[in-house]
Scaffold this motif. Structure first.
Motif, PDB file in Angstrom:
ATOM      1  N   MET A 236      -3.086 -12.029  -7.572  1.00 56.43           N
ATOM      2  CA  MET A 236      -2.521 -11.172  -7.673  1.00 56.43           C
ATOM      3  C   MET A 236      -1.767 -10.599  -9.265  1.00 56.43           C
ATOM      4  SD  MET A 236      -0.743  -8.626  -5.705  1.00 56.43           S
ATOM      5  CE  MET A 236      -1.268  -9.226  -4.729  1.00 56.43           C
ATOM      6  N   ASN A 237      -2.229  -9.033  -8.928  1.00 58.98           N
ATOM      7  CA  ASN A 237      -2.293  -8.520 -10.362  1.00 58.98           C
ATOM      8  C   ASN A 237      -0.057  -7.990 -10.218  1.00 58.98           C
ATOM      9  OD1 ASN A 237      -1.219  -7.335 -12.374  1.00 58.98           O
ATOM     10  ND2 ASN A 237      -3.237  -6.998 -13.092  1.00 58.98           N
ATOM     11  N   ILE A 238       1.112  -8.985 -10.261  1.00 57.77           N
ATOM     12  CA  ILE A 238       2.295  -8.287  -9.805  1.00 57.77           C
ATOM     13  C   ILE A 238       2.396  -7.285 -10.587  1.00 57.77           C
ATOM     14  CG2 ILE A 238       4.628  -8.509  -9.426  1.00 57.77           C
ATOM     15  CD1 ILE A 238       2.535 -10.335  -7.736  1.00 57.77           C
ATOM     16  N   GLU A 239       1.834  -6.277 -11.454  1.00 58.40           N
ATOM     17  CA  GLU A 239       2.158  -6.036 -12.911  1.00 58.40           C
ATOM     18  C   GLU A 239       1.738  -4.463 -12.269  1.00 58.40           C
ATOM     19  OE1 GLU A 239       2.114  -4.522 -17.229  1.00 58.40           O
ATOM     20  OE2 GLU A 239       2.397  -6.117 -16.511  1.00 58.40           O
ATOM     21  N   ALA A 240      -0.092  -4.834 -11.483  1.00 60.09           N
ATOM     22  CA  ALA A 240      -0.784  -3.093 -11.326  1.00 60.09           C
ATOM     23  C   ALA A 240      -0.047  -3.354 -10.172  1.00 60.09           C
ATOM     24  CB  ALA A 240      -1.456  -3.746 -11.580  1.00 60.09           C
TER      25      ALA A 240
ATOM     26  N   VAL B 265     -11.057   6.991  -0.161  1.00 65.43           N
ATOM     27  CA  VAL B 265     -11.887   6.161   0.127  1.00 65.43           C
ATOM     28  C   VAL B 265     -12.479   5.443   1.689  1.00 65.43           C
ATOM     29  CG1 VAL B 265     -13.369   3.666  -0.797  1.00 65.43           C
ATOM     30  CG2 VAL B 265     -11.391   5.160  -2.543  1.00 65.43           C
ATOM     31  N   ARG B 266     -13.765   5.174   1.857  1.00 62.92           N
ATOM     32  CA  ARG B 266     -13.775   5.261   3.313  1.00 62.92           C
ATOM     33  C   ARG B 266     -13.994   3.510   3.650  1.00 62.92           C
ATOM     34  NH1 ARG B 266     -18.560   7.916   7.063  1.00 62.92           N
ATOM     35  NH2 ARG B 266     -17.921   7.358   8.877  1.00 62.92           N
ATOM     36  N   HIS B 267     -13.333   3.479   4.329  1.00 63.05           N
ATOM     37  CA  HIS B 267     -13.063   1.863   4.454  1.00 63.05           C
ATOM     38  C   HIS B 267     -14.843   0.951   4.803  1.00 63.05           C
ATOM     39  CE1 HIS B 267     -11.996  -2.780   5.516  1.00 63.05           C
ATOM     40  NE2 HIS B 267     -11.746  -2.260   5.184  1.00 63.05           N
ATOM     41  N   PRO B 268     -15.089   0.113   4.332  1.00 60.61           N
ATOM     42  CA  PRO B 268     -16.504  -0.016   4.271  1.00 60.61           C
ATOM     43  C   PRO B 268     -17.088  -0.667   5.451  1.00 60.61           C
ATOM     44  CG  PRO B 268     -15.654  -1.612   2.654  1.00 60.61           C
ATOM     45  CD  PRO B 268     -14.576  -0.830   2.739  1.00 60.61           C
ATOM     46  N   LEU B 269     -16.427  -1.351   6.453  1.00 60.20           N
ATOM     47  CA  LEU B 269     -16.131  -1.779   7.455  1.00 60.20           C
ATOM     48  C   LEU B 269     -16.051  -1.221   8.770  1.00 60.20           C
ATOM     49  CD1 LEU B 269     -15.601  -5.606   6.474  1.00 60.20           C
ATOM     50  CD2 LEU B 269     -18.220  -5.059   6.885  1.00 60.20           C
ATOM     51  N   CYS B 270     -14.777  -0.692   8.907  1.00 62.73           N
ATOM     52  CA  CYS B 270     -14.159   0.014   9.381  1.00 62.73           C
ATOM     53  C   CYS B 270     -14.260   1.235   8.974  1.00 62.73           C
ATOM     54  CB  CYS B 270     -12.823  -1.006   9.459  1.00 62.73           C
ATOM     55  SG  CYS B 270     -12.669  -1.722  10.168  1.00 62.73           S
TER      56      CYS B 270
ATOM     57  N   GLY C 218      -5.105  -2.990  -3.268  1.00 66.02           N
ATOM     58  CA  GLY C 218      -6.225  -3.593  -3.142  1.00 66.02           C
ATOM     59  C   GLY C 218      -6.965  -4.430  -4.311  1.00 66.02           C
ATOM     60  N   GLU C 219      -6.939  -2.885  -5.210  1.00 65.05           N
ATOM     61  CA  GLU C 219      -7.083  -4.009  -6.830  1.00 65.05           C
ATOM     62  C   GLU C 219      -6.547  -4.789  -7.474  1.00 65.05           C
ATOM     63  OE1 GLU C 219      -7.683   0.321  -8.529  1.00 65.05           O
ATOM     64  OE2 GLU C 219     -10.641   0.462  -7.767  1.00 65.05           O
ATOM     65  N   ALA C 220      -5.351  -4.261  -6.540  1.00 62.34           N
ATOM     66  CA  ALA C 220      -4.025  -5.110  -7.901  1.00 62.34           C
ATOM     67  C   ALA C 220      -3.961  -7.149  -7.173  1.00 62.34           C
ATOM     68  CB  ALA C 220      -2.784  -4.605  -7.534  1.00 62.34           C
ATOM     69  N   GLY C 221      -5.308  -6.972  -5.939  1.00 61.15           N
ATOM     70  CA  GLY C 221      -5.371  -8.189  -5.134  1.00 61.15           C
ATOM     71  C   GLY C 221      -4.995  -8.486  -3.684  1.00 61.15           C
ATOM     72  N   ALA C 222      -4.851  -6.700  -3.083  1.00 62.72           N
ATOM     73  CA  ALA C 222      -4.187  -6.890  -1.517  1.00 62.72           C
ATOM     74  C   ALA C 222      -5.572  -6.256  -0.534  1.00 62.72           C
ATOM     75  CB  ALA C 222      -2.777  -6.749  -1.961  1.00 62.72           C
ATOM     76  N   TYR C 223      -6.537  -6.307  -0.435  1.00 63.80           N
ATOM     77  CA  TYR C 223      -7.763  -5.861   0.169  1.00 63.80           C
ATOM     78  C   TYR C 223      -7.828  -6.302   1.217  1.00 63.80           C
ATOM     79  CZ  TYR C 223     -10.097  -2.772  -3.341  1.00 63.80           C
ATOM     80  OH  TYR C 223     -10.318  -1.572  -4.145  1.00 63.80           O
ATOM     81  N   TRP C 224      -6.860  -7.580   1.304  1.00 64.02           N
ATOM     82  CA  TRP C 224      -7.162  -8.267   2.243  1.00 64.02           C
ATOM     83  C   TRP C 224      -5.625  -7.418   3.710  1.00 64.02           C
ATOM     84  CZ3 TRP C 224      -2.033  -9.149   3.606  1.00 64.02           C
ATOM     85  CH2 TRP C 224      -1.187 -10.255   2.807  1.00 64.02           C
ATOM     86  N   LEU C 225      -4.879  -6.954   2.588  1.00 60.95           N
ATOM     87  CA  LEU C 225      -4.133  -6.310   3.538  1.00 60.95           C
ATOM     88  C   LEU C 225      -4.739  -4.759   4.630  1.00 60.95           C
ATOM     89  CD1 LEU C 225      -0.948  -5.918   4.814  1.00 60.95           C
ATOM     90  CD2 LEU C 225      -0.871  -4.528   2.321  1.00 60.95           C
ATOM     91  N   ILE C 226      -5.372  -4.422   3.311  1.00 60.16           N
ATOM     92  CA  ILE C 226      -5.881  -3.588   3.801  1.00 60.16           C
ATOM     93  C   ILE C 226      -7.080  -3.496   5.171  1.00 60.16           C
ATOM     94  CG2 ILE C 226      -7.405  -0.642   2.836  1.00 60.16           C
ATOM     95  CD1 ILE C 226      -6.538  -1.629   0.397  1.00 60.16           C
ATOM     96  N   ASP C 227      -7.858  -4.248   4.429  1.00 60.87           N
ATOM     97  CA  ASP C 227      -8.449  -4.936   6.497  1.00 60.87           C
ATOM     98  C   ASP C 227      -7.819  -5.347   7.051  1.00 60.87           C
ATOM     99  OD1 ASP C 227     -10.815  -4.551   4.295  1.00 60.87           O
ATOM    100  OD2 ASP C 227     -10.912  -6.852   3.614  1.00 60.87           O
TER     101      ASP C 227
END
Length: 128
Positions: free
Chosen positions: A1-5, A21-26, A39-48
């Motif tokens: 996780m990039n906390i600063e980003a 951006v359209r979610h690739p699966l949903c 998401g790019e900071a390391g939290a794509y899991w949250l978006i998913d």
């Protein structure tokens, strides 16, 4: 996780969203450029999680609400995610037993626009 980003994405002053951006699966969910930065900071899991679980809650409450406030509360590497609709009812909760998100609260919005191929829009509060 990039906390600063992550902090930069959440705290940056914005004037609306630049693009979605359209979610690739949903495919019914689109998220803003600010949410993409999270998401790019390391939290794509949250978006998913939000993209896969919240649209069903909107469908159940379609006659009542088209907007919800999502709060991610992190305390000692444990997260509780809640979605509260306009009528004040918490319609969805999820507990994540371990996360690398920093302690604190992240607030996002999701709206049901009901138009186009991706009717559910996920944005940061600063993009509203």
């Amino acid at each position: 996780m990039n906390i600063e980003a992550l902090h930069k994405a959440i705290n940056e002053s914005r004037n609306g969203a630049n693009f979605f951006v359209r979610h690739p699966l949903c495919r019914s969910v689109a998220y803003s450029d600010g949410v993409q930065e999270i998401g790019e900071a390391g939290a794509y899991w949250l978006i998913d999680i939000l993209a896969s679980e919240l649209p069903d809650k909107f469908k159940l409450n379609s006659d009542v609400s088209s907007f919800c406030v999502i709060q991610v509360r992190v305390d000692q590497s444990r997260a509780q995610i809640t979605a509260e609709f306009e009528d004040g009812v918490i319609a969805w909760k999820r507990v994540i037993e371990w996360t690398d998100l920093p302690d604190g609260v992240i607030t996002l919005y999701m709206a049901d626009d009901q138009d186009g191929p991706s009717p559910y829009r996920l944005i940061l509060t600063s993009e509203y």
